[in-house]
Each structure stands twice: as C-alpha cells, then as structure tokens.
Design a protein around this motif. Sequence first.
Motif, mmCIF file in Angstrom:
data_model
loop_
_atom_site.group_PDB
_atom_site.id
_atom_site.type_symbol
_atom_site.label_atom_id
_atom_site.label_comp_id
_atom_site.label_asym_id
_atom_site.label_seq_id
_atom_site.Cartn_x
_atom_site.Cartn_y
_atom_site.Cartn_z
ATOM 1 N N ARG B 555 0.847 -1.189 0.000
ATOM 2 C CA ARG B 555 0.000 0.000 0.000
ATOM 3 C C ARG B 555 0.888 1.247 0.000
ATOM 4 N N HIS B 556 1.995 1.173 0.736
ATOM 5 C CA HIS B 556 2.948 2.293 0.811
ATOM 6 C C HIS B 556 4.169 1.966 -0.028
ATOM 7 N N VAL B 557 4.342 2.755 -1.083
ATOM 8 C CA VAL B 557 5.489 2.530 -1.954
ATOM 9 C C VAL B 557 6.651 3.428 -1.529
ATOM 10 N N ASN B 558 6.327 4.531 -0.847
ATOM 11 C CA ASN B 558 7.371 5.355 -0.254
ATOM 12 C C ASN B 558 6.823 6.008 1.006
ATOM 13 N N PRO B 559 7.424 5.809 2.159
ATOM 14 C CA PRO B 559 8.529 4.881 2.358
ATOM 15 C C PRO B 559 8.005 3.440 2.350
ATOM 16 N N PHE B 560 8.912 2.522 2.117
ATOM 17 C CA PHE B 560 8.534 1.119 2.190
ATOM 18 C C PHE B 560 8.287 0.724 3.647
ATOM 19 N N PRO B 561 7.461 -0.307 3.877
ATOM 20 C CA PRO B 561 7.284 -0.802 5.250
ATOM 21 C C PRO B 561 8.627 -1.262 5.826
ATOM 22 N N ALA B 562 8.769 -1.090 7.118
ATOM 23 C CA ALA B 562 10.067 -1.377 7.758
ATOM 24 C C ALA B 562 10.467 -2.845 7.614
ATOM 25 N N ASN B 563 9.480 -3.747 7.531
ATOM 26 C CA ASN B 563 9.817 -5.176 7.478
ATOM 27 C C ASN B 563 10.028 -5.688 6.055
ATOM 28 N N LEU B 564 9.974 -4.797 5.067
ATOM 29 C CA LEU B 564 9.975 -5.285 3.685
ATOM 30 C C LEU B 564 11.283 -6.002 3.320
ATOM 31 N N GLY B 565 12.409 -5.436 3.741
ATOM 32 C CA GLY B 565 13.689 -6.065 3.407
ATOM 33 C C GLY B 565 13.770 -7.480 3.942
ATOM 34 N N GLN B 566 13.339 -7.635 5.180
ATOM 35 C CA GLN B 566 13.380 -8.961 5.793
ATOM 36 C C GLN B 566 12.441 -9.918 5.070
ATOM 37 N N VAL B 567 11.275 -9.433 4.674
ATOM 38 C CA VAL B 567 10.324 -10.269 3.924
ATOM 39 C C VAL B 567 10.953 -10.723 2.606
ATOM 40 N N LEU B 568 11.557 -9.784 1.899
ATOM 41 C CA LEU B 568 12.150 -10.126 0.597
ATOM 42 C C LEU B 568 13.240 -11.184 0.747
ATOM 43 N N ARG B 569 14.028 -11.050 1.822
ATOM 44 C CA ARG B 569 15.168 -11.950 1.996
ATOM 45 C C ARG B 569 14.756 -13.334 2.490
ATOM 46 N N SER B 570 13.515 -13.447 2.942
ATOM 47 C CA SER B 570 13.148 -14.740 3.506
ATOM 48 C C SER B 570 12.511 -15.672 2.471
ATOM 49 N N TYR B 571 12.529 -15.273 1.204
ATOM 50 C CA TYR B 571 12.031 -16.178 0.158
ATOM 51 C C TYR B 571 13.143 -16.456 -0.858
ATOM 52 N N ARG B 572 13.113 -17.681 -1.365
ATOM 53 C CA ARG B 572 14.133 -18.058 -2.350
ATOM 54 C C ARG B 572 14.023 -17.166 -3.582
ATOM 55 N N ARG B 573 12.809 -16.855 -3.934
ATOM 56 C CA ARG B 573 12.622 -16.017 -5.107
ATOM 57 C C ARG B 573 11.456 -15.069 -4.878
ATOM 58 N N VAL B 574 11.633 -13.826 -5.338
ATOM 59 C CA VAL B 574 10.563 -12.839 -5.249
ATOM 60 C C VAL B 574 10.201 -12.407 -6.668
ATOM 61 N N VAL B 575 8.952 -12.552 -7.032
ATOM 62 C CA VAL B 575 8.479 -12.171 -8.359
ATOM 63 C C VAL B 575 7.600 -10.930 -8.220
ATOM 64 N N VAL B 576 7.877 -9.931 -9.038
ATOM 65 C CA VAL B 576 7.114 -8.676 -8.980
ATOM 66 C C VAL B 576 6.437 -8.425 -10.324
ATOM 67 N N PRO B 577 5.158 -8.727 -10.434
ATOM 68 C CA PRO B 577 4.432 -8.397 -11.670
ATOM 69 C C PRO B 577 4.039 -6.924 -11.660
ATOM 70 N N GLU B 578 4.290 -6.244 -12.747
ATOM 71 C CA GLU B 578 3.924 -4.824 -12.853
ATOM 72 C C GLU B 578 3.513 -4.506 -14.278
ATOM 73 N N MET B 579 2.607 -3.555 -14.410
ATOM 74 C CA MET B 579 2.222 -3.073 -15.739
ATOM 75 C C MET B 579 3.149 -1.922 -16.138
ATOM 76 N N ASN B 580 4.438 -2.218 -16.117
ATOM 77 C CA ASN B 580 5.467 -1.283 -16.554
ATOM 78 C C ASN B 580 6.706 -2.137 -16.809
ATOM 79 N N LEU B 581 7.826 -1.521 -17.075
ATOM 80 C CA LEU B 581 9.010 -2.316 -17.399
ATOM 81 C C LEU B 581 9.863 -2.605 -16.162
#
Lengths: 362, 648
Positions: B555-581
């Motif tokens: 919901r918040h793209v800036n600033p990112f949630p404080a736990n986001l880095g830890q969330v990203l690092r706790s998965y083998r792979r993170v896929v981000v679908p976006e309607m942009n490049l």
Amino acid sequence: MTSIPLQIPTYRGSTEGLRDVPHLDEGVALKKKDFTSASEVRWCPGCGDYAILAAVQGFLPELGIRRENIVCISGIGCASRFPYYLESYGMHSIHGRAPTIATGLATSRPDLSVWIVTGDGDSLSIGGNHLIHALRRNVNLTILLFNNRIYGLTKGQYSPTSEIGKVTKSTPAGSVDAPFDPVSLALGAEATFVARTTDSDRKQLTSVLRAAAEHRGAALVEIFQNCPIFNDGAFDVLKDREQAEARIVRLVDGEVIRSGDRVAVRAAGGGVEMVPEAELGGREPLVHDVAATDPSQAFALARLSEPGMGSVPMGVFRSVARPTYDDLAREQVAAAQEKAGGPATDADLEALLAGNDTWSVA
Amino acid sequence: MSVKQVQRVDRVVIRFAGDSGDGMQLTGDRFTAETAALGNDLATLPNFPAEIRAPAGTVLGVSSFQLHFADHDVMTPGDHPDVLVAMNPAALRSNLGDVRRGGTLIVDSDEFTKRNLARVGYDANPLEDGSLEAYQLHALPLTSRTVEALAEFGLTRKDAERSKNMYALGLVSWLYNRPTEGTERFLRTKFGKRPQILEANLAAFRAGYNYGETVEGFAVTYEIAPAPAPTGTYRNVTGNTATAYGLVAAAHRAGLPLVLGSYPITPASDILHALSGMKRFGVTTIQAEDEIAGIGAALGASYGGALGVTTTSGPGLALKAETIGLAVMLELPLVIIDVQRGGPSTGLPTKTEQADLLQAMYGRNGEAPLPVVAPRSPADCFDAAVEACRIALKYRTPVMLLSDGYLANGSEPWLLPAVSSLPDLTVEFTTQPNATAEDGTPVFRPYLRDPETLARPWAVPGTPGLEHRIGGLEKADGSGEISYDPDNHEKMVLLRQAKVDGVDVPDVEVDDPGAATGERADVLVLGWGSTYGPIAAAARAVRAGGQRVATAHLRHVNPFPANLGQVLRSYRRVVVPEMNLGQLRMLLRAQYLVDVIGYNRVRGLPFTSSELAEVISAHLGGPSDEPTDQTLRDLSADTTDDLTGAGR
C-alpha cells in the motif's frame, strides 16, 4: 447543454475589495515601519523597486486592515523578491504561477487581502496563461506588474515587453519579437480594473494602488519601473518634467483626456488620437469614463502607447464591477450547505457514501 | 410458456460489446447494479476507445464492459468471458479471441450485413460459415425485434433502434435471473422528463426479458448464489468515486474545507465531476486553466489552511512537477492524485498502466522526496485516499496517490464504513510564537520542527503575530530565512528526506498459508496498486493446484514498510508483476540488494489471473531454473495480434 442563469449583472463601480477583510480596531493605526520586514533589501542600488516598496509600505496603513490579513504572493524575478521585504504573510513561489496560488488562496479565504507582485517576464511570458485567466475570472486579487521591459534576474535578456529590435545578451542582432502591451492584454482578457503608473510618481502610484486594493475583483496595475543595470533609462522620457508634460496622457475620471496642449478625440479608424486642442476644428474631445461598460475606449487609449512613448496614458483605464469568481464559488458552497440545513454531520456523510443503491449482508 | 431448467453456477464472466454509440457502458452498469442487488460479489472492467465517437462499425470504435460475478469473493473482472454479447461484427471480431471455448455468444444478427462484415474484414458471415462451432451461438435479430416491440410508440426507426441495448439487457437479465425492478426504477429517473423515451426503453427492456421466456433457443437459465461476505451494508463503487468519497471523508474528519484544483483529463476527470457535486460537504472545486494552475490553486488553498488536492493523469503529472517541488520545499499538506494511464506522452488515454511510479518518486528537480500511496482495488481507493490525506496533514508534505485507469473505472462491492471508525485527522494550526529571540521576545520560527514527525508548524495567514514569508528558495533550518549556506542546505535536504522516511507505515503482511504449519512457500509474489486482484486470484489458482506460493502487496510505496527487506530476503525467489518495465523492481533492487524478478507487460490492460498463475507456476520449479525478468516476448506475433484487435 443546460446553463443556469447566475444573475450576473455587469454594473458600475466597485470599492468593496476589502469588505470581508478584518479592519483594525478603532483608534489603532499602523505605520510604514510595521510593514517593513527585518530582511535586508537586496535589489541593485538605484532600482525602481525601492520606490515601489516604499510606496506600498507607506500606503498600506491607510487601508486600515489588519496586517496579518494581507498576503503577498510572487513568482520569480527581481520584483518577486518583494514579499520578503513586506512584513505580512507572503510566498515567493515559482516562475509565473503566483496567480494560480493566489486564486486558490483567495477562493478559500475571503478574509484576506491577496496581492501579487510580478514582473513583465513572470506575468507575461512564462505566466501569461495564468494572468489572463485570473483576470477573466475576476478573482479578488491586486496584481502589481513591475514592467522594466527586460529580464533582470537572469542578467539582461529581452522580455515580452521589450521593444522590437532590442539588442540584449540573447539578441545581439536585435530581438525580432513583437512586444505585448500589458494594458491592452488585460483589457482583452476582460479585466475589470486596469491601471498604469510609474515608480517615479509617488503620488499617482499611491492613488492608483489604493483604488486597486479597494476594487473587488482582479485589479491589474502596470508599474513602469527602471532597471538601472540592464535597461537603464527606459522610461526617462517620462521622467523629464518637460518631456513628460508632452507625452503623459493623464486619465482622470470624468475629465477631458489631455496631454500638454493635446486632447484625445475619436480617430477615423475607430481608435483614439491626440490632437492639439487648438486644432480640434469642432471635434468633440473625449471625456474619460473609467466605469464605461464597453471597454472599447479604454482599449483605444491603451493602443496610444507605442514604444516611442509619444503618448502614454497613465492612471486608471477601466474600473467596473462584476461579480468575482471567489464570491460566486463560495456562494455556491454556502447555498448547498444552507439548503442541506447546515454543516455536514457524520450521518450526512454516511448517506453520501451509501448512495442510492445498497444491499445488506446479514 | 415453456418450462425452463434453472442451473446453479458459481461464477460467470460476461462481456457486453458494441459500437461506442450502442450504450454498452450503460448496459454493463445496469447489469452490475442488478447483480450487486442479488448479493453476488463482482468486479467490472469497462474498456472504451479514447475517441468519443470513433467511426461506427469499426474495430476501433468498439466499446465493451466486462463483469465477473460469483458466489464467492471475486478478485478480478475475469480473464475469459463465458458470455459475449456482441452488437455488431466489429464487436464479435475484436472480442471473440477472449471468449472461453464453449462459451455463449449472443449476437445481433441484423447487424451482420455484407457491408458491416466487409468493414471489419470478414469474407464470409461467421454466423453462417460454421466458424463459431466451438461456441453456443445465439444469433438473434435484436435490432428488428426491438423495433417491432416499439412499433406502437410512433418513434422513427432510428430512435427505436437506440433501445436495442435495453432489449439485450432484458434478455441477459432473464438468462441470469437478475431482478428487474432496479433497472426499471433507474430508467424512470433517467427519462422521467421524456415519457416517450422512458416508455420505449421500458418496453424494450421487458420485451428482451420476455423474449428469453418464450424463445426456444435457450435451454437453461442460470442462478448464482449470493457470495458470503462480512455483514454490513454494501454498495457498488468505482475507484474514482471511492477516491472522491475518501477525500471528502478525510476533510470531514480533519474539520477542514476541501479545495480541489484540477484540469480535466482522462481517466481522472470523474473525481472532479464527483467532487463538484459535493459542495454541501464544504468542497470547492476549481477547474483551472491548465494542470499547473490546478495544483497551484490546491497549494494556495493549503497555504490558507484548507485540504488542497489536485487530480490528474499521465502527461498532467509531468506538468505539475515544479509545483510539487515547491510543495516539498514549503512543507505544506497537499494530495496529488495520479490516475495512471498508458504513456508516454498522450499514450493510451483510456487504458491502464503503472508506469508513473518512478515519476512519482523522482520526477522533480533536486532531492524532492514525497510519500507515495497506492490503492489496490476500486473500493480500496477510499481507504487509500484517506491515508494519503492523513500523511499529508500529519507530516505537512505533498503525498502522491497512484491510482490507475483499471481502478478508476472498475467497480466492486464496498462494505460501507462508519464515519466514526475513520481515523481522526484533526489538525491544530499554530497560533502562538514557538521560540524566543535572543533579546527574550517571543518569535515565530516557521521551520522549527516537531521532534517526532519533523513536521513544521502550519500557521495560516490571518494569524496575528506569526507573519512570515515562505518560498521556493532554500531556508535556514528553524527560522525559515533564505539561506545559501552549504551546511544548512545539506541539513535541510537530509531533514526533508528523514521526514518522508519517517512516515509511520504499517508492516507489509505476507499471505503464506503454509507458514503456520512449517510449510513455507519458496516463492513470494509482491505487487503494488491494481495488480492486487489478478495476483490474489492467480495465487488462489496455484494453491488450488496443490502448490505453495506466498503473496504480499504494498500500500505504501514510499517509504517502504520497515519489514519489507526482511520479507524479501526470507524467500528463495521474489516475483514482482507490474504493468510497466520494472519500476518497483528497480526500487527494491536498489534499496535491498535483493534480486527480485519482474514480470512486466504494458498492453494497457490489467493482468489476467491465468497468465499470472502460469508465471508463478514457472517460478515454482527447482532452484536450478534460471531466473530472468520477463518483459519483451515475440514482438512480431504480439504486434500482429494487437493490430487486428484479436486479443492474445
């Protein structure tokens, strides 16, 4: 398309510009120093802006309104430093956009006397669009347009009021742009108050500023202002007593329009021309009428100003009353609230959110 | 009357398609309202050309409205229609490729003339040449039946034909057992002053409904049970309407007048339209001379103590950049709503995209940070708008709300909130000096910050004793005087950044159903904005297939949630679908040094859940598969498809 008649008459005269602005208590008076801020004034020595600042600081106490209800908004340019030096609320905004900010402020705050200080580049070049729309909407604003016919802050390029052929840093072979006449432009934009004055005539400057401030609606005041560094002497012919006498056309409401021994008459093509009074030959000299509903004569007078400054009308060209944008916008909100029985409650808001088509899940 | 069989189904995707002038958006809106009234969950997707009236009968002029409704919660407007109502050959041609094999086609056969067929490149009449054998085809003379039904009203043939959308709506309403009272009531309101037109539309609607009852062609009608949903009162709402409501609600909760400065632009204009009708709630709308003036008026109103808002889209945001920078410098509350559309330049005015994220983040001169908030569904635009206002008022900063065309025009049921449950946004203006000069006199220092939020005082004009000047020039910390001091400038840049970085943002929640039982997923799909629905639906499909996948949505793209880095690092792979490049992907990689993988499409359309399910499944392979960003595919194949309008 449906159009709702808003009952907007064009009527003569308007001196209610400060109607909703809180005035000072009886017996309290401000002085020039009350409008002098602590900021060191940093215009070049000899700049015409000093005289205008002093005139404004000196005349504001006459309005009798509270200092904190005066707001001065500017754009970018030498003139736009003005708010820093005026002890009141002020905003030094971005290039050309002061009318947009002032429109939002004046519309939401009828208790403020909102001033714009701008230059010829700021208001007529980058901000031309906003200026004409503020004027045609007739927002309750007082706009001081310092016209020195040059770009000062960027160090000497030609401006949209520079005469054609002007040799400047960016036009070594002479500019090929035809200039705007700010008064013609303002009248064409349906402005309800248009005046011209000069930094060197304190008395006229003050009287015009007073009329502009008291006008309800958008008031545009073009102020000839000398830039001693990049366009020195641009208005010298109007400052030399003898020459000025022969060139300045004084606009006084209800009086014959004259300059030295010349008077204004209707020209063959429909415009106005200045002819020696002795050579009138039965033609009727024109009498100035600031409140004429039809702006044609004011426009014709504005066309007398040419770069050579042979005949330069000074004073109030036009002052008519027309309902202001901000008054009408506020009236619509007030009417909607009154019709609904006062300010919105939580229940009113919930009814809005619900709309007309809801269903319940039990 | 023959006895019909009623079949219960759990979900239906229906698309109404016709010429821009055929009234398909209205037809879709009415069917949606009927469906909402039944308590089905739903999501809608209008799709229309940028031209007001593109040439009639051409593929370019086709306008469509898709509705997905079900007896369970609906995440997207649906990938493949089960039913296509095509009012002419162009509508059939441009939409058939999306229809599920075996789906139902209801086609106005009157429009399938030689001339109309040739115009869209049909050599033979597809209703007759057997090419539609894979579908349940109902070729019905809708136009002539409408004209017959209206014979008694003395209308010209042309006027009578205009009611054919109501005839089609009646037929489809019968087919899906929709209640008809709402539509009849709607028509009475809409055409109340033109009784002849009202009666004609009512007659066409009823004739269509009755035609379903009597015709032999339809073997069954369908029933979809209400969806289980939290108790409460619901309505259907589009993203733009919900945004307008959120702004009004925030102003109400703040006790401030709302001032919108705006310039009309697709697809943001409906917010201006909605707010212009809410004067009763103290809303002033200023339709400015341009985008710059729109935001200028909003900022001026904020300076005066109102809640200033501006709305725009695409190229309009570019024009507002300088004033946003001024707002960053002035540290005044301001809400900028960008309803993103396909770009660059004029781009695709009526289509959706998420390609303004980096412009929202960085599209200004200098270091000019601002908080960015993104709604995830049409109804969520309400909460997101309230949140944007909350941050703007609390931190005295411009805030960007990034909606998009898909959210703006799409709709879904919305559980109406109690106003008292919304956050208290009460603001206190500064009315007293906040510092003492060396000589002991009380003074006002406009840039003396709240130590916690780093917000500066909001002292509005008209406050005696606090007269001060602000502007775009750099200011001295505290006093707000003009300052060119190098150390002061660096300090102010850092302070403005720290203020935005310090905005209170809740942790991002991860949906990983297996995590509780120690069966965590390997792959996290992270999205922002309107991709929420397709991602959630895709994850549901993948999980239904017995595989594990985690999802999270920002919901918040800036600033990112404080736990986001830890969330990203706790998965083998993170896929981000976006309607942009890959704009969020770039931000995530830069900030967290996590090699997130993108799935990026810019077709002006939302993702389908089935394509995302495929993408997720592909990433669920072993750790040896090579992670690559998927952006550009076989251009030649795609381009040809798009040019013919045949879909994918």
